[in-house]
Design an enzyme around this catalytic site. Structure first.
Site, PDB file in Angstrom:
ATOM      1  NE  ARG A 114       5.802  -4.157  11.405  1.00  0.00           N
ATOM      2  CZ  ARG A 114       6.485  -3.961  10.227  1.00  0.00           C
ATOM      3  NH1 ARG A 114       7.735  -4.907  10.019  1.00  0.00           N
ATOM      4  NH2 ARG A 114       6.147  -3.354   9.390  1.00  0.00           N
TER       5      ARG A 114
ATOM      6  NE  ARG B  88      -0.804  -0.486  11.727  1.00  0.00           N
ATOM      7  CZ  ARG B  88       0.308   0.141  10.899  1.00  0.00           C
ATOM      8  NH1 ARG B  88       0.338   1.306  10.346  1.00  0.00           N
ATOM      9  NH2 ARG B  88       1.171  -0.845  10.494  1.00  0.00           N
TER      10      ARG B  88
ATOM     11  NE  ARG C 166       9.499  -2.128   4.632  1.00  0.00           N
ATOM     12  CZ  ARG C 166       8.279  -1.873   5.240  1.00  0.00           C
ATOM     13  NH1 ARG C 166       7.340  -1.117   4.340  1.00  0.00           N
ATOM     14  NH2 ARG C 166       8.026  -1.879   6.305  1.00  0.00           N
TER      15      ARG C 166
ATOM     16  CE  LYS D 204      -0.870  -0.295   5.035  1.00  0.00           C
ATOM     17  NZ  LYS D 204       0.180  -1.375   5.158  1.00  0.00           N
TER      18      LYS D 204
ATOM     19  NE  ARG E 219       9.623  -0.019   8.843  1.00  0.00           N
ATOM     20  CZ  ARG E 219       8.397  -0.014   8.649  1.00  0.00           C
ATOM     21  NH1 ARG E 219       8.068   0.656   7.558  1.00  0.00           N
ATOM     22  NH2 ARG E 219       7.452  -0.381   9.521  1.00  0.00           N
TER      23      ARG E 219
HETATM   24  P1  AMP Z   1       4.189   0.954   9.398  1.00  0.00           P
HETATM   25  O1  AMP Z   1       5.219   1.997   8.665  1.00  0.00           O
HETATM   26  O2  AMP Z   1       2.886   1.307   8.701  1.00  0.00           O
HETATM   27  O3  AMP Z   1       4.567  -0.527   9.186  1.00  0.00           O
HETATM   28  O4  AMP Z   1       4.074   1.180  11.102  1.00  0.00           O
HETATM   29  C1  AMP Z   1       5.114   0.973  11.787  1.00  0.00           C
HETATM   30  C2  AMP Z   1       4.858   1.157  13.333  1.00  0.00           C
HETATM   31  O5  AMP Z   1       4.167   2.321  13.654  1.00  0.00           O
HETATM   32  C3  AMP Z   1       3.633  -0.019  13.579  1.00  0.00           C
HETATM   33  O6  AMP Z   1       4.159  -1.334  13.941  1.00  0.00           O
HETATM   34  C4  AMP Z   1       3.092   0.606  14.818  1.00  0.00           C
HETATM   35  O7  AMP Z   1       4.015   0.257  16.020  1.00  0.00           O
HETATM   36  C5  AMP Z   1       3.171   2.100  14.643  1.00  0.00           C
HETATM   37  N1  AMP Z   1       1.851   2.492  13.814  1.00  0.00           N
HETATM   38  C6  AMP Z   1       1.608   2.877  12.684  1.00  0.00           C
HETATM   39  N2  AMP Z   1       0.747   3.457  12.303  1.00  0.00           N
HETATM   40  C7  AMP Z   1      -0.150   3.290  13.504  1.00  0.00           C
HETATM   41  C8  AMP Z   1      -1.651   3.481  13.900  1.00  0.00           C
HETATM   42  N3  AMP Z   1      -2.583   3.816  13.094  1.00  0.00           N
HETATM   43  N4  AMP Z   1      -1.892   3.054  15.237  1.00  0.00           N
HETATM   44  C9  AMP Z   1      -1.031   2.596  16.099  1.00  0.00           C
HETATM   45  N5  AMP Z   1       0.475   2.261  15.716  1.00  0.00           N
HETATM   46  C10 AMP Z   1       0.608   2.627  14.433  1.00  0.00           C
END
Ligand code: AMP
Length: 213
Positions: free
Chosen positions: A171, A89, A127, A14, A160
């Site tokens: 996750r 989320r 990645r 996405k 990352r």
């Molecule tokens: P992402 O880059 O979208 O994979 O997000 C990385 C991390 O950020 C996630 O594993 C969560 O710890 C935190 N995170 C991102 N978006 C949210 C959200 N909407 N609510 C809570 N935690 C978030």
């Protein structure tokens, strides 16, 4: 006005699609993960609070991310629309978003990227992200021209901290428990579109653009 959500588990594709679509459509791409990672770099109390959640692959508390998104959506560049990536989320976040955007600028479409789990894992473990501009690469599927260096800005590429197998599994578990129920939430509203997350990049882009333009 185009108020969109790109939805799916981590590694569904996405973010990659949102980056190019936001340019084509002329609306900002708002990635909650990127915003939180920027916050963590600040080295203050808030950063200390947020960091452990990201490191463990758990969700940052709703109240905080809801506050962040409201502030971001208030900015002028969101007037003509936006692509949300990684928000909401949880059901609580989705309800807060509905309440905030109200009838004047409701979410119009939620694109649900449906991607097989083995592809997700290989995407995330391979990645690489640019430390400087945040561009995404993949060691096999989308390698940079020069190893370890960003094509766009020549920044350093890194894996990352949460893209390691153990955290990825956590996750995905969090996604299944807390985020997946949103599929039903948006389906009930009649705005959910299922989209294959395993198409070649260009083909996915064309299809999405056709759907959203
Ligand atoms: P992402 O880059 O979208 O994979 O997000 C990385 C991390 O950020 C996630 O594993 C969560 O710890 C935190 N995170 C991102 N978006 C949210 C959200 N909407 N609510 C809570 N935690 C978030």
């Amino acid at each position: 006005m185009k108020n969109l959500i790109f939805f799916g588990p981590p590694g569904a594709g996405k973010g990659t699609q949102a980056v190019s679509l936001s340019k084509k459509l002329g609306i900002p791409h708002i990635a909650m993960g990127d915003i939180l990672r920027e916050m963590v770099k600040q080295n203050n109390l808030l950063a200390e609070r947020v960091k452990p959640y990201i490191q463990k692959g758990e969700l940052v508390p709703d109240q905080l991310v809801i506050e962040i998104i409201k502030r971001r959506l208030d900015r002028l560049d969101c007037k003509e629309g936006f692509i949300l990536d990684g928000f909401p989320r949880t059901i609580k976040q989705a309800e807060a978003l509905d309440e905030y955007s109200g009838k004047e600028r409701p979410i119009q479409k939620v694109i649900n990227f449906v991607t097989p789990e083995d592809l997700i894992i290989s995407r995330l473990t391979g990645r690489r992200v640019c430390r400087n501009c945040g561009a995404n690469y993949h060691i096999k599927n989308m390698p940079p021209r020069e190893e370890g260096i960003c094509d766009r800005c020549r920044g350093d590429l890194y894996a990352r901290e949460d893209d390691h197998e153990e955290t990825i599994i956590k996750r995905l578990q969090v996604y299944n428990e807390e985020t997946r129920p949103l599929i039903e939430y948006y389906n009930d509203k009649g705005i959910l579109i299922n989209f294959p997350g395993d198409l070649p990049l260009e083909e996915a882009q064309e299809k999405l653009f056709g759907l959203l333009k």
